[in-house]
Design a protein around this motif. Structure first.
Motif, short mmCIF file in Angstrom:
data_model
loop_
_atom_site.label_atom_id
_atom_site.label_comp_id
_atom_site.label_asym_id
_atom_site.label_seq_id
_atom_site.Cartn_x
_atom_site.Cartn_y
_atom_site.Cartn_z
N LYS A 66 -0.94 9.79 -2.91
CA LYS A 66 -1.70 9.14 -3.99
C LYS A 66 -1.24 7.70 -4.22
N PHE A 67 -0.06 7.36 -3.77
CA PHE A 67 0.42 6.00 -3.91
C PHE A 67 -0.19 5.06 -2.88
N PHE A 68 -0.86 5.61 -1.88
CA PHE A 68 -1.48 4.81 -0.83
C PHE A 68 -2.99 5.01 -0.73
N ILE A 69 -3.45 6.22 -1.05
CA ILE A 69 -4.86 6.57 -0.94
C ILE A 69 -5.33 7.11 -2.29
N PRO A 70 -6.39 6.56 -2.85
CA PRO A 70 -6.88 7.11 -4.11
C PRO A 70 -7.24 8.59 -3.96
N PHE A 71 -6.77 9.39 -4.89
CA PHE A 71 -6.95 10.85 -4.91
C PHE A 71 -6.40 11.51 -3.65
N GLY A 72 -5.48 10.87 -2.98
CA GLY A 72 -4.84 11.46 -1.81
C GLY A 72 -4.00 12.67 -2.17
#
Length: 160
Positions: free
Chosen positions: A23-29
């Protein structure tokens, strides 16, 4: 339980928990990647099925708690903003022209004090949620790699 689990099951379960950091790199990851890993492997491995549900339930619960804290802080902002330019807090009522800029802070009528505490408390609680998320996700990753079942605290069981 370590003896009956394959290394692949333990690694896959650990990867599901660790993938929530995406989630820190991809939204809603933190939802998408564990969901994909879990749905692809849940029928083959019961341990992966259990850990996928735990990881997703925890992430959904943390999101829900974060939204609730954000909603709790809204009334304090709404109550503050109408008074921002009213009552002489910044001295905008004394502006007569651009050559006479007089910004004055009146300590008797300074309206920041009444919203600092509630907004500060909700901000600290949001920060605590981030710390809880990181700590328990790391713990879950380590424990599942060792072959132990991990149950997150403060989790609402959405996926059963």
């Amino acid at each position: 339980m370590t003896n009956t689990l394959s290394k692949h099951e333990r690694n896959l379960s650990s990867l599901i928990h660790a993938s929530t950091f995406s989630k820190f790199f991809i939204p809603f990851g933190n939802f998408i990647i564990p969901l994909v890993l879990w749905t692809a492997n849940k029928k083959e491995y019961a341990f992966v099925d259990y850990n996928g549900k735990q990881a997703l339930n925890f992430q959904i619960s943390i999101l829900l708690y974060s939204i609730l804290l954000g909603i709790l802080s809204i009334p304090f902002f709404i109550g503050f903003f109408p008074d921002l330019f009213h009552g002489g807090s910044f001295g905008f009522d004394r502006l007569s022209n651009f050559n006479n800029l007089n910004i004055h802070f009146d300590s008797d009528n300074f309206s920041f004090g009444r919203w600092w505490l509630p907004v500060g408390i909700t901000g600290l609680l949001q920060g605590a949620l981030v710390v809880v998320n990181v700590v328990y996700t790391v713990l879950a990753t380590i424990r599942t790699n060792e072959g132990q079942q991990f149950k997150y605290p403060i989790t609402i069981q959405f996926v059963k």
